[in-house]
Design a protein around this motif. Structure first.
Motif, PDB file in Angstrom:
ATOM      1  N   THR A   5      38.257  38.727  43.669  1.00 53.92           N
ATOM      2  CA  THR A   5      38.438  40.039  43.679  1.00 53.92           C
ATOM      3  C   THR A   5      36.454  41.358  44.351  1.00 53.92           C
ATOM      4  N   GLN A   7      35.603  44.637  45.176  1.00 53.56           N
ATOM      5  CA  GLN A   7      35.238  46.164  45.252  1.00 53.56           C
ATOM      6  C   GLN A   7      34.550  46.364  46.153  1.00 53.56           C
ATOM      7  N   LYS A   9      33.760  49.997  49.029  1.00 55.92           N
ATOM      8  CA  LYS A   9      33.666  51.733  49.384  1.00 55.92           C
ATOM      9  C   LYS A   9      33.284  51.395  50.863  1.00 55.92           C
ATOM     10  N   THR A  12      38.807  53.963  54.024  1.00 58.74           N
ATOM     11  CA  THR A  12      39.512  54.801  54.847  1.00 58.74           C
ATOM     12  C   THR A  12      40.697  55.216  55.558  1.00 58.74           C
ATOM     13  N   ASP A  36      43.298  46.150  49.968  1.00 60.52           N
ATOM     14  CA  ASP A  36      44.075  47.030  49.336  1.00 60.52           C
ATOM     15  C   ASP A  36      43.627  48.517  49.755  1.00 60.52           C
ATOM     16  N   ALA A  38      43.945  51.919  49.408  1.00 58.12           N
ATOM     17  CA  ALA A  38      43.990  52.938  48.195  1.00 58.12           C
ATOM     18  C   ALA A  38      42.934  52.295  46.895  1.00 58.12           C
ATOM     19  N   SER A  39      42.802  51.075  46.548  1.00 58.28           N
ATOM     20  CA  SER A  39      41.682  50.739  45.847  1.00 58.28           C
ATOM     21  C   SER A  39      40.849  50.328  46.421  1.00 58.28           C
ATOM     22  N   GLY A  40      40.182  50.054  47.109  1.00 58.79           N
ATOM     23  CA  GLY A  40      39.273  49.328  47.482  1.00 58.79           C
ATOM     24  C   GLY A  40      39.046  47.795  47.325  1.00 58.79           C
ATOM     25  N   ARG A  41      40.189  47.662  46.667  1.00 59.54           N
ATOM     26  CA  ARG A  41      39.798  45.584  46.014  1.00 59.54           C
ATOM     27  C   ARG A  41      40.144  45.067  48.039  1.00 59.54           C
ATOM     28  N   THR A  43      41.131  41.172  48.270  1.00 59.71           N
ATOM     29  CA  THR A  43      41.145  40.049  47.545  1.00 59.71           C
ATOM     30  C   THR A  43      41.242  38.344  48.533  1.00 59.71           C
TER      31      THR A  43
END
Length: 69
Positions: A5, A7, A9, A12, A36, A38-41, A43
């Motif tokens: 996973t 992150q 940045k 949007t 995802d 919403a979280s910016g994750r 996987t």
């Protein structure tokens, strides 16, 4: 199979998700990418562990930034 996973940045919208998914999916050995918004994750499922520099380059190509771990 390996899951990792990350992150990301700067995403949007749905277009952002598609861009990141497309670029990461192009990495050899990647079988699945789940984003995802919403979280910016992100996987990533792959046959073997991925080189973080390769993932960073794919995210950069999509126009976004991979957060430092």
């Amino acid at each position: 199979m390996t899951n990792a996973t990350y992150q990301v940045k700067g995403m949007t919208c749905g277009h952002c998700v598609n861009s990141v998914s497309t670029e990461i999916s192009g990495i050899a050995g990647v079988s699945d990418v789940q984003v995802d918004l919403a979280s910016g994750r992100v996987t990533v499922t792959s046959a073997a562990p991925l080189d973080p520099a390769t993932v960073r380059a794919a995210v950069d190509e999509a126009g976004y930034d991979l957060a430092d771990a």
